[in-house]
Design an enzyme around this catalytic site. Structure first.
Site, PDB file in Angstrom:
ATOM      1  N   LYS A  22       0.920  -1.050   0.019  1.00  0.00           N
ATOM      2  CA  LYS A  22       0.103  -0.045   0.080  1.00  0.00           C
ATOM      3  C   LYS A  22       0.610   1.342   0.042  1.00  0.00           C
ATOM      4  CE  LYS A  22      -1.552   1.718   4.057  1.00  0.00           C
ATOM      5  NZ  LYS A  22      -1.333   3.020   4.533  1.00  0.00           N
ATOM      6  N   ASN A  23       1.594   1.278   0.953  1.00  0.00           N
ATOM      7  CA  ASN A  23       2.569   2.546   1.194  1.00  0.00           C
ATOM      8  C   ASN A  23       3.718   2.664  -0.045  1.00  0.00           C
ATOM      9  OD1 ASN A  23       1.070   3.192   3.335  1.00  0.00           O
ATOM     10  ND2 ASN A  23       2.390   2.613   4.935  1.00  0.00           N
ATOM     11  N   ARG A  94      -3.919  10.614   4.297  1.00  0.00           N
ATOM     12  CA  ARG A  94      -2.635  11.684   4.384  1.00  0.00           C
ATOM     13  C   ARG A  94      -1.928  11.617   2.890  1.00  0.00           C
ATOM     14  NH1 ARG A  94       0.603  14.466   7.825  1.00  0.00           N
ATOM     15  NH2 ARG A  94       2.636  14.181   7.601  1.00  0.00           N
ATOM     16  N   CYS A 118      -5.055  13.396  12.535  1.00  0.00           N
ATOM     17  CA  CYS A 118      -5.169  11.967  12.521  1.00  0.00           C
ATOM     18  C   CYS A 118      -5.413  11.061  13.756  1.00  0.00           C
ATOM     19  CB  CYS A 118      -4.044  11.554  11.554  1.00  0.00           C
ATOM     20  SG  CYS A 118      -3.927   9.755  11.375  1.00  0.00           S
ATOM     21  N   ARG A 123       0.265  14.823  12.821  1.00  0.00           N
ATOM     22  CA  ARG A 123       0.811  14.530  11.460  1.00  0.00           C
ATOM     23  C   ARG A 123       1.118  15.872  11.000  1.00  0.00           C
ATOM     24  NH1 ARG A 123      -1.154   9.084   8.961  1.00  0.00           N
ATOM     25  NH2 ARG A 123       0.987   9.300   8.185  1.00  0.00           N
ATOM     26  N   ASP A 315       4.256   0.839  12.285  1.00  0.00           N
ATOM     27  CA  ASP A 315       2.896   0.233  11.594  1.00  0.00           C
ATOM     28  C   ASP A 315       2.790  -1.292  12.231  1.00  0.00           C
ATOM     29  OD1 ASP A 315       2.569   2.581  10.172  1.00  0.00           O
ATOM     30  OD2 ASP A 315       3.536   1.819   8.416  1.00  0.00           O
ATOM     31  N   VAL A 337       8.238   6.835  17.087  1.00  0.00           N
ATOM     32  CA  VAL A 337       7.698   7.528  15.736  1.00  0.00           C
ATOM     33  C   VAL A 337       6.243   8.220  15.824  1.00  0.00           C
ATOM     34  CG1 VAL A 337       7.284   7.403  13.037  1.00  0.00           C
ATOM     35  CG2 VAL A 337       8.891   6.145  14.374  1.00  0.00           C
ATOM     36  N   ARG A 407      -8.588  -0.152   4.437  1.00  0.00           N
ATOM     37  CA  ARG A 407      -7.461   1.055   3.995  1.00  0.00           C
ATOM     38  C   ARG A 407      -6.434   0.305   3.613  1.00  0.00           C
ATOM     39  NH1 ARG A 407      -6.252   5.384   7.338  1.00  0.00           N
ATOM     40  NH2 ARG A 407      -5.107   5.821   5.774  1.00  0.00           N
TER      41      ARG A 407
END
Ligand code: EPU
Length: 442
Positions: A22-23, A94, A118, A123, A315, A337, A407
């Site tokens: 995805k990213n 985002r 978020c 963010r 994540d 993070v 998502r």
């Protein structure tokens, strides 16, 4: 709103194939705004909501696209007039801030809604805008939009590390802008995540010279102002597998295996997780593109911090926390993070987990028996954490609002079902009927 109903305690066995990242896909999709040629992207996780939304944003910016059943997307920018990415779309995701760089580089201006807050914490995007300014853009915030103008972008040295370390999307956004700058841009303090390398690989495929991606210093030779006869080519490009989905299924296998084979992944991109699993006593066999994990009854406790790549990824913080509920002792998980990314913590308590939060850390007293509960998904990775807990909890679990999960995880109920889990996705109307039936029975 759909929900998952899970009957926990079934052992997972068999293999699961990992989807495209995805990213890794999202910034590549926005990079296509730089090119005038036809682009064919394969291994895109086309069922994900974030991918569909990105394609809609690209369409509103003049791209035409077709999604093919094999998970590939054909795309071509046919109209370069629009420079605005609307609040309605950007506020939902985002990554859409990544329109900024390519619009500036290709169209000389951009008006992109600020993505806003978020549920995983603050963010900001000041590193993105600072990067654009360093390349010569005039940037201001106006009525909730980042408004940027640059008739010409000029290469420069840009430092992109902030108070919480480097920015992943910021690095990619500046790389895309630098592709259309005159001269060389050097990004220092760059993010080293594999997703940055995926974007660099795409930019190379459309004709940009880039070196150093995957390290903290990236050098980009700009093509100069894009447009008219000066344009970048189309290309065929394959998106790499999703390392976070890989890690999630590894953790699912550790929690509820049996023996689970995770196929079509890149083991080296999960080395922090693999080292951790070894340390806490979870056996994993590493193949070239497969990882085989065996489930355990309990694990050694850990003290671990989420940090930028190659350290343990934020994540996977939520999914890891589900596993550490099986710890033989007290574990400490710190997220450096996103220090506020702990929405799943209070929901895990509903299963009977003993957890408390202290600053950016969660303290987990492992070993409490988990029992099924109704829990609410509040963001993508928190949802995965709750699903994993549901797999091992005794009895019936309902994870509501699983649109968050969709998502970022393709067909998770099917993938887990193939492994033998008892997971059903129920749409709201059916859910209401079942609730009525169960109430009538009770
Ligand atoms: N930050 C700043 N200023 C900025 C940008 C970021 O201070 O201008 C801070 C953030 O607040 C955060 C840290 O820097 O504390 C890192 O944020 P980063 O910018 O790297 O995050 P991102 O690029 O917006 C991507 C992923 C996230 C993932 C993070 C960290 C995408 C689409 N998103 O976000 O993925 O958690 O990197 O690895 O690539 C997810 O998939 O669930 C997800 C949230």
């Amino acid at each position: 709103m759909d929900k998952f109903v899970i009957h926990g305690g079934r052992k997972l066995n068999g293999s699961v194939r990992i989807s495209g990242s995805k990213n890794g896909s999202l910034p590549v999709l926005f990079s296509t705004l730089l090119s005038d040629g036809p682009i064919h992207l394969s291994n895109i996780p086309t069922e994900l909501r974030d991918i569909r939304l990105s394609l809609e944003i690209l369409q509103s910016l003049g791209a035409e696209y077709q999604i093919h059943p094999d998970g590939s997307v054909k795309l071509e920018v046919t109209d370069s007039a629009s420079t605005t990415a609307d609040y309605e779309q950007v506020s939902k995701m985002r990554a859409s801030i990544c329109c900024l760089g390519p619009l500036l580089a290709r169209r000389g201006e951009a008006r992109v809604s600020l993505p806003g807050g978020c549920s995983i914490g603050d963010r900001p995007v000041e590193l993105h805008t600072r990067g654009m300014e360093a390349l010569g853009a005039e940037v201001r915030i106006e009525s909730g939009y980042v408004v940027a103008k640059a008739p010409r972008l000029r290469g420069n040295t840009v430092y992109l590390s902030g108070p919480m370390g480097p920015t992943v999307l910021g690095t990619q956004n500046v790389m895309m802008a630098a592709a259309g700058a005159e001269g060389v841009t050097v990004i220092e303090g760059a993010a080293c995540e594999p997703e940055v390398q995926a974007t660099a690989g795409f930019l190379r495929a459309i004709g940009i010279v880039i070196e150093g991606d995957g390290t903290p210093v990236i050098r980009i030779e700009g093509h100069g102002r894009l447009g008219g006869d000066s344009c970048l080519a189309g290309c065929d490009y394959e998106i790499p597998p999703d390392r976070i989905e890989t890690g999630t299924y590894l953790l699912a296998g550790a929690i509820a295996g049996g023996e689970v084979v995770v196929e079509g992944c890149r083991p080296s991109e999960n080395s922090a997780l693999l080292h951790l699993l070894e340390r806490i006593g979870v056996p994993v066999e590493v193949g070239e593109s497969t990882l085989t994990v065996r489930g355990v009854e309990s694990v050694n406790p850990v003290d671990i911090a989420m940090l930028p790549y190659p350290a343990f990824p934020t994540d996977l913080q939520g999914p890891l926390m589900a596993l550490m509920c099986l710890g033989r002792g007290v574990s400490l998980i710190t997220d450096k993070v996103f220090p506020d990314r702990f929405n799943h913590l209070s929901e895990l308590r509903r299963f009977g987990a003993r957890i408390r939060k202290e600053g950016p850390s969660a303290i987990i007293e492992g070993g409490a028996p988990l029992s099924g509960a109704t829990v609410m998904a509040s963001d993508l990775r928190a949802s995965a954490c709750l699903v994993l807990a549901g797999l091992v909890a005794e009895g019936r679990t309902e994870v509501t609002r699983i649109y968050h999960l969709e998502r970022g995880y393709e067909r998770m109920e099917q993938k887990l079902g193939q492994l033998g889990a008892d997971v059903e996705k129920i749409d709201d109307k059916m859910a209401e009927k079942i609730d009525d039936r169960e109430m009538a029975r009770g």
